[in-house]
Design an enzyme around this catalytic site. Structure first.
Site, short mmCIF file in Angstrom:
data_model
loop_
_atom_site.label_atom_id
_atom_site.label_comp_id
_atom_site.label_asym_id
_atom_site.label_seq_id
_atom_site.Cartn_x
_atom_site.Cartn_y
_atom_site.Cartn_z
CG LEU A 30 -1.80 -1.24 1.37
CD1 LEU A 30 -2.64 -1.14 2.64
CD2 LEU A 30 -2.69 -1.43 0.15
CG HIS A 31 0.84 3.54 -3.25
ND1 HIS A 31 -0.29 4.26 -3.58
CD2 HIS A 31 0.93 2.56 -4.19
CE1 HIS A 31 -0.82 3.77 -4.67
NE2 HIS A 31 -0.11 2.72 -5.07
CG HIS A 34 -3.22 1.21 -2.25
ND1 HIS A 34 -1.87 1.05 -2.43
CD2 HIS A 34 -3.82 0.47 -3.21
CE1 HIS A 34 -1.65 0.24 -3.45
NE2 HIS A 34 -2.80 -0.11 -3.96
CD GLN A 145 -9.53 9.31 -13.38
OE1 GLN A 145 -10.63 8.91 -13.00
NE2 GLN A 145 -9.23 9.47 -14.66
CG ASP A 147 -4.88 1.37 -12.08
OD1 ASP A 147 -3.93 1.28 -12.88
OD2 ASP A 147 -4.73 1.22 -10.85
CB SER A 182 2.31 3.05 -9.35
OG SER A 182 2.47 1.71 -9.78
NE ARG A 184 3.06 -3.87 -12.31
CZ ARG A 184 1.77 -4.19 -12.41
NH1 ARG A 184 0.85 -3.25 -12.44
NH2 ARG A 184 1.39 -5.45 -12.47
#
Ligand code: PAF
Length: 276
Positions: A30-31, A34, A145, A147, A182, A184
């Site tokens: 989580l960041h 989230h 938003q 994604d 993200s 990633r």
């Protein structure tokens, strides 16, 4: 905060819940993006449920499922701080038992953009999200938003299948240089991380041109491509100006539009968007 791992336990807790249930489905790690969803769910509901499940069916064979970052202990501490009531973290076997053979597939809006680059991705997303909705039975579910296509696809699934909940899309949370949060981003090395700021610069360039009255979608795409191409570490996958609802590419921006892009930095593929 209750932590549950089985569908039976989750359903039992749901039966005991009173008032509205706000649900945030996540794949963990989580960041602040989230946490913005969790905060919003906390403000708007009596009960907050967060799921943590790295869904294998939405990853392609050449994608990063086994390398996807995980840190459950940290996730749980963050969720506790945000006053989450229930964390649902099922195993792969719990969600997809041996005989599993039913899928949820949305047409048309899954075809362009991410759908054309990641075959089967949205089929995995809609199947797991439909299952989670059936298990958690939320009043409202919260998506980012960032994604944008995923949010559109899920709204379409909910409308087409008459699912009984509201989908709420929460604005993208960005780092100070504009890079969208993200899970990633952790894959990026320091040079790639610095280079990634070009995405938001390209999106704000498109937005600036549009605010200045430019309505030719191809001109906006070209300007974005030209800016991103100046960054040697960036390899463009796509740059799009599409109808915000149907996600079909536009010639002229004569309705709400989504400027979106996917760009690789080394092995990491980042997506971002802005609404015009
Ligand atoms: O956005 C994500 O993290 C995932 O696609 C989701 C919605 C949790 C489904 O696995």
């Amino acid at each position: 905060m209750e932590i549950v791992e089985t569908i039976a336990e989750m359903k039992a807790l749901r039966r005991q819940s009173f008032g509205s249930v706000g649900f945030v489905p996540t794949m963990g790690y989580l960041h602040d993006g989230h946490l913005a969803l969790v905060k919003r769910a906390r403000n708007e509901n009596s009960v907050v449920v967060v799921s943590i499940f790295v869904n294998p069916t939405q990853f392609g064979p050449a994608e990063d499922f086994s390398a996807y970052p995980r840190d459950t202990e940290r996730d749980l501490a963050l969720l506790e701080k945000e006053r989450t009531d229930i964390v649902f973290m099922p195993s792969d076997k719990e969600v997809y038992p041996e005989a599993f053979s039913s899928w949820v597939e949305v047409g048309k809006v899954t075809e362009p953009l991410e759908g054309s680059r990641r075959p089967g991705h949205f089929k995995g997303v809609t199947t797991v999200v439909a299952k989670l909705f059936n298990i958690v039975e939320p009043t409202r579910a919260y998506f980012g938003q960032k994604d944008a296509q995923q949010a559109t696809v899920i709204k379409k699934m909910v409308a087409d299948l008459n699912m009984n909940l509201e989908i709420i899309v929460v604005p993208t949370v960005r780092e100070s240089d504009g890079v969208a949060m993200s899970s990633r981003n952790v894959y990026l090395n320091p040079q790639e991380r610095q280079a990634a700021a070009v995405l938001f610069r390209a999106l704000t360039l498109a937005q600036g041109l549009w605010k200045g009255g430019e309505r030719n979608a191809e001109r906006l795409r070209q300007e974005m491509v030209s800016l991103i191409s100046k960054e040697p570490l960036a390899k463009i996958d796509y740059v799009s100006i599409a109808d915000a609802e149907t996600l079909e590419e536009l010639l002229e921006i004569d309705r709400p539009a989504l400027a979106s892009l996917a760009v690789r930095f080394g092995k990491t593929r980042l997506i971002d968007n802005i609404v015009l």
